[in-house]
Design a protein around this motif. Sequence first.
Motif, mmCIF file in Angstrom:
data_model
loop_
_atom_site.group_PDB
_atom_site.id
_atom_site.type_symbol
_atom_site.label_atom_id
_atom_site.label_comp_id
_atom_site.label_asym_id
_atom_site.label_seq_id
_atom_site.Cartn_x
_atom_site.Cartn_y
_atom_site.Cartn_z
ATOM 1 N N PRO B 28 58.404 50.236 -21.759
ATOM 2 C CA PRO B 28 58.517 51.715 -21.218
ATOM 3 C C PRO B 28 58.403 52.284 -22.283
ATOM 4 C CG PRO B 28 61.070 50.073 -20.884
ATOM 5 C CD PRO B 28 60.440 49.527 -22.216
ATOM 6 N N GLY B 29 58.226 52.052 -23.271
ATOM 7 C CA GLY B 29 57.407 53.259 -24.108
ATOM 8 C C GLY B 29 56.153 53.356 -23.812
ATOM 9 N N THR B 30 55.370 52.092 -23.718
ATOM 10 C CA THR B 30 53.934 52.118 -23.527
ATOM 11 C C THR B 30 53.543 52.797 -22.951
ATOM 12 O OG1 THR B 30 54.374 50.274 -22.658
ATOM 13 C CG2 THR B 30 54.326 50.303 -25.068
ATOM 14 N N ARG B 31 52.307 53.697 -22.392
ATOM 15 C CA ARG B 31 51.625 54.401 -21.736
ATOM 16 C C ARG B 31 50.716 53.677 -21.315
ATOM 17 N NH1 ARG B 31 54.369 58.832 -22.005
ATOM 18 N NH2 ARG B 31 54.358 59.604 -23.799
ATOM 19 N N ILE B 32 51.215 53.088 -19.990
ATOM 20 C CA ILE B 32 50.560 51.937 -18.992
ATOM 21 C C ILE B 32 49.824 52.903 -18.773
ATOM 22 C CG2 ILE B 32 52.590 53.206 -17.231
ATOM 23 C CD1 ILE B 32 51.102 49.226 -17.891
ATOM 24 N N ALA B 33 49.647 53.860 -18.176
ATOM 25 C CA ALA B 33 48.673 54.700 -16.623
ATOM 26 C C ALA B 33 47.019 54.920 -18.057
ATOM 27 C CB ALA B 33 48.921 55.619 -16.562
ATOM 28 N N SER B 34 47.219 54.605 -19.267
ATOM 29 C CA SER B 34 46.163 54.790 -19.913
ATOM 30 C C SER B 34 45.802 53.967 -20.267
ATOM 31 C CB SER B 34 46.771 55.918 -21.048
ATOM 32 O OG SER B 34 46.787 57.177 -21.381
ATOM 33 N N SER B 35 46.596 52.752 -20.393
ATOM 34 C CA SER B 35 46.668 51.517 -20.740
ATOM 35 C C SER B 35 45.326 50.407 -19.566
ATOM 36 C CB SER B 35 47.897 50.508 -21.758
ATOM 37 O OG SER B 35 48.082 51.460 -22.873
ATOM 38 N N LEU B 36 45.870 51.054 -18.522
ATOM 39 C CA LEU B 36 45.079 50.574 -17.864
ATOM 40 C C LEU B 36 44.077 51.214 -17.042
ATOM 41 C CD1 LEU B 36 48.426 50.597 -15.428
ATOM 42 C CD2 LEU B 36 47.661 48.374 -16.089
ATOM 43 N N SER B 37 43.828 51.973 -17.259
ATOM 44 C CA SER B 37 42.489 52.404 -17.644
ATOM 45 C C SER B 37 40.632 52.117 -18.091
ATOM 46 C CB SER B 37 42.592 53.534 -17.878
ATOM 47 O OG SER B 37 42.318 54.882 -18.617
ATOM 48 N N CYS B 38 41.531 51.488 -19.818
ATOM 49 C CA CYS B 38 40.385 50.819 -20.223
ATOM 50 C C CYS B 38 40.345 48.798 -20.384
ATOM 51 C CB CYS B 38 40.803 51.786 -21.479
ATOM 52 S SG CYS B 38 42.209 51.105 -21.980
ATOM 53 N N VAL B 39 41.362 48.364 -19.300
ATOM 54 C CA VAL B 39 40.907 47.152 -19.236
ATOM 55 C C VAL B 39 39.710 46.666 -19.421
ATOM 56 C CG1 VAL B 39 42.117 45.088 -17.537
ATOM 57 C CG2 VAL B 39 44.276 47.211 -17.929
ATOM 58 N N GLU B 40 38.949 47.040 -18.009
ATOM 59 C CA GLU B 40 37.803 46.561 -18.451
ATOM 60 C C GLU B 40 36.688 46.785 -19.113
ATOM 61 O OE1 GLU B 40 38.945 47.865 -15.939
ATOM 62 O OE2 GLU B 40 39.348 45.918 -13.796
ATOM 63 N N ILE B 41 36.729 47.875 -19.698
ATOM 64 C CA ILE B 41 36.249 48.225 -21.949
ATOM 65 C C ILE B 41 36.168 47.094 -22.485
ATOM 66 C CG2 ILE B 41 36.409 49.970 -23.095
ATOM 67 C CD1 ILE B 41 36.494 52.074 -20.891
ATOM 68 N N PHE B 42 37.788 47.152 -22.499
ATOM 69 C CA PHE B 42 38.091 45.982 -23.777
ATOM 70 C C PHE B 42 37.816 45.071 -23.310
ATOM 71 C CE2 PHE B 42 42.364 48.345 -24.625
ATOM 72 C CZ PHE B 42 41.432 49.067 -25.598
ATOM 73 N N VAL B 43 37.787 43.628 -21.463
ATOM 74 C CA VAL B 43 37.780 42.238 -21.706
ATOM 75 C C VAL B 43 36.250 42.557 -21.983
ATOM 76 C CG1 VAL B 43 36.840 40.970 -19.329
ATOM 77 C CG2 VAL B 43 38.889 42.153 -19.720
ATOM 78 N N PHE B 203 23.253 67.599 -27.996
ATOM 79 C CA PHE B 203 23.513 67.052 -29.524
ATOM 80 C C PHE B 203 22.479 65.176 -29.691
ATOM 81 C CE2 PHE B 203 27.294 69.267 -28.482
ATOM 82 C CZ PHE B 203 27.889 69.933 -29.899
ATOM 83 N N ARG B 204 21.788 64.780 -28.786
ATOM 84 C CA ARG B 204 20.603 63.814 -29.417
ATOM 85 C C ARG B 204 21.926 62.844 -29.522
ATOM 86 N NH1 ARG B 204 18.207 66.536 -35.126
ATOM 87 N NH2 ARG B 204 18.305 68.088 -34.411
ATOM 88 N N TRP B 205 22.287 62.712 -28.202
ATOM 89 C CA TRP B 205 22.856 60.878 -28.074
ATOM 90 C C TRP B 205 22.349 60.792 -26.988
ATOM 91 C CZ3 TRP B 205 27.977 58.904 -29.820
ATOM 92 C CH2 TRP B 205 28.260 60.061 -30.832
ATOM 93 N N THR B 206 22.360 59.292 -26.546
ATOM 94 C CA THR B 206 21.461 58.098 -26.065
ATOM 95 C C THR B 206 22.662 58.330 -24.595
ATOM 96 O OG1 THR B 206 20.049 57.225 -26.863
ATOM 97 C CG2 THR B 206 20.521 56.071 -25.239
ATOM 98 N N VAL B 207 22.798 58.390 -23.499
ATOM 99 C CA VAL B 207 23.828 58.773 -22.731
ATOM 100 C C VAL B 207 23.465 57.577 -21.782
ATOM 101 C CG1 VAL B 207 25.438 60.062 -20.961
ATOM 102 C CG2 VAL B 207 24.138 61.141 -23.316
ATOM 103 N N GLN B 208 24.792 56.663 -21.065
ATOM 104 C CA GLN B 208 24.336 55.844 -19.969
ATOM 105 C C GLN B 208 25.967 56.065 -19.048
ATOM 106 O OE1 GLN B 208 24.173 51.814 -20.083
ATOM 107 N NE2 GLN B 208 22.288 51.899 -21.222
ATOM 108 N N THR B 209 25.852 56.087 -18.011
ATOM 109 C CA THR B 209 27.309 55.725 -17.397
ATOM 110 C C THR B 209 27.545 54.736 -16.635
ATOM 111 O OG1 THR B 209 25.693 57.226 -15.107
ATOM 112 C CG2 THR B 209 27.155 58.574 -17.569
ATOM 113 N N VAL B 210 28.136 54.178 -16.388
ATOM 114 C CA VAL B 210 28.980 53.025 -15.600
ATOM 115 C C VAL B 210 29.697 52.892 -14.959
ATOM 116 C CG1 VAL B 210 30.159 52.024 -17.719
ATOM 117 C CG2 VAL B 210 28.662 50.766 -16.094
ATOM 118 N N ASP B 211 30.415 52.651 -13.871
ATOM 119 C CA ASP B 211 31.543 52.306 -13.271
ATOM 120 C C ASP B 211 32.606 51.271 -14.143
ATOM 121 O OD1 ASP B 211 33.736 51.412 -11.755
ATOM 122 O OD2 ASP B 211 32.726 50.429 -10.348
ATOM 123 N N GLY B 212 33.206 52.116 -14.890
ATOM 124 C CA GLY B 212 34.183 51.570 -15.813
ATOM 125 C C GLY B 212 35.217 50.317 -15.210
ATOM 126 N N HIS B 213 35.347 49.879 -14.062
ATOM 127 C CA HIS B 213 36.639 48.915 -13.486
ATOM 128 C C HIS B 213 35.414 48.031 -12.875
ATOM 129 C CE1 HIS B 213 39.606 51.058 -14.533
ATOM 130 N NE2 HIS B 213 39.291 52.384 -13.620
#
Lengths: 326, 273
Positions: B28-43, B203-213
């Motif tokens: 339970p010491g793990t940060r669950i909310a932060s870990s759930l927002s990036c699940v699809e990114i890792f997948v 800052f001279r970056w190429t930017v894309q946005t996406v549904d993160g889930h």
Amino acid sequence: MNDESNGLRTRAMRDVFIEALGHRMKEDENIFFLCADFGSPALDRIRKECPGRFINVGIAEQNLINVATGLALEGHTVYAYAIAPFITMRAYEQIRVNLAIQSQIKELNVNLIGVGAGLSYDVSGPTHHCVEDISIMRALPGFVLFSPSDWVLASRFVDYSIRVKKPKYIRFEGKLSEQIYDDKEALRIEDGFCALRQGQGVCFISTGFMTRTALKAAAALGKNGISAGVIDLYLLKPIHGVRLFDAIKGYEAVITLEEGFVNKGGLDSAVSVLLEQNESKIKLKRMGIEDSYTFDMGTRDALHAMNGIGVGDVIAAVQGIFGNER
Amino acid sequence: MLTGAATTLSSMARRVRRETLKIHKTAPGTRIASSLSCVEIFVALYYGNVLAFDAHRPGWEGRDRLIISKGHGAISLYPILADIGYFDASELSKVCKEGSFLGGIPDCVIPGFETINGSLGHGPGVAVGMAIALKRRRNEATVFVLLGDGELYEGAVWEAIMFAGGHELDNLVMILDNNKACMLDFCKNILDMEPLAEKFRAFRWTVQTVDGHDAGALAASLAALKADRSGKPKILIADTVKGKGAPSLEGDPLSHIKNLSAAEVDSLAAGLE
């Protein structure tokens, strides 16, 4: 010591080091040199001869450390060069996390070169004085802390820095440095210190610029019949405790001399711990900067006098311990 | 194990979310909310044909480097690394337990993790250093770095962003887990960072946005950004929800520091079967 008619030369530590490093960089494509918008005449040559491996990250010490870390994680030997108080304190947490902690797991050869140790930048005031670096950098496990007293020692560190694959902090004098060591003689960085002068009764253990002060004080005391030893401790971490204690165990008193805060984990603390570990009865006098910053203007010597670490103060301290003559 | 029946990225994401919840139940010491927002990114990165990796040779020279700058929110990567063979799946039940190398914040002691993580804001600069090294060696690998949006408050991040743009590091891809919340509040209430995309473009970056889930959309965007070597670093701003999949966390400004009860985990995990 500053008499070139004696064959002793005065040079800048950074120039000598960077010049020697530049030769190695030409042969070894694995080496990168990064700086935070800080120069040296010798750097121009590296910039010209090693294009792509000299990077000025701008006035951004945090990024300097992080970029150096990324390069080192990819196997490069990296030098990161900036003004001493800024490379150590502006980016301390980057150093702690990415270099000290991470190097316990992964090999990282990152060499932080801080120029302007102690009160080198005398008239620039307390923002540019660097009086905490010995304490805070000694606190980091795995780090090597090199504090040379002259440019000969500084130049000899190039080979060690490439060979020993650990994070290191190299604290260089900001002004020209007077020659102490024979530039023809072999020196082993691993030895960690050099007994420049044997004495009886009292021994100075000094580092960096203060070794010059120790030698001057010892010479003056000699005229009064007091023979003071001088040990130049140039490797402040790791300290070879067995050999160092062996070198001081015959003395009645030891005086530590550093251009940094005392009682806060610096050279004085290291020597104090050594004496305690050996259950030694040797008296210890700590000379360094007390618990305040210096705003007053003046020459380096004047600032030392204000802080009670001038040559006269050191002589007086010895006389306080032993009286005028022995 | 996660492999087998799972054939689509979205079903893989369900499995990873379920495994992540199970880890949180035992640790339970793990940060669950932060870990759930990036699940699809890792997948998307690992199962969507984006990252080049070899679990049996973690130090393989040709691998893409992935730096998890938002270290605290990466527990959801553990089940993936176990599934693809970086370490045994039996380790997942030991997270945060004595003797385990899997901590509440992953570090480079774990096979598959490139760097030390946990102190925010260091990843982009370290990624820049790696990107320079790879370019110099003419190594075609890409450096990916995952950040949380709250991490953008760290000044060192912008030092690296400015540097990467100025040095045209087009082998660098930043992924922003834009879950819009820090520890104590939503970012817009702390210090609104919008417009983010414009900041990066400046800052001279190429930017894309996406549904993160949407793991499929993430994989497509990441693959395209990886292939794009047109002289600019690239950022994918992934629009995510902190605590995604856990109704008691979604929308809660304090979700970062909240734990899920064992009963809640069981119920959520059952729903993801």
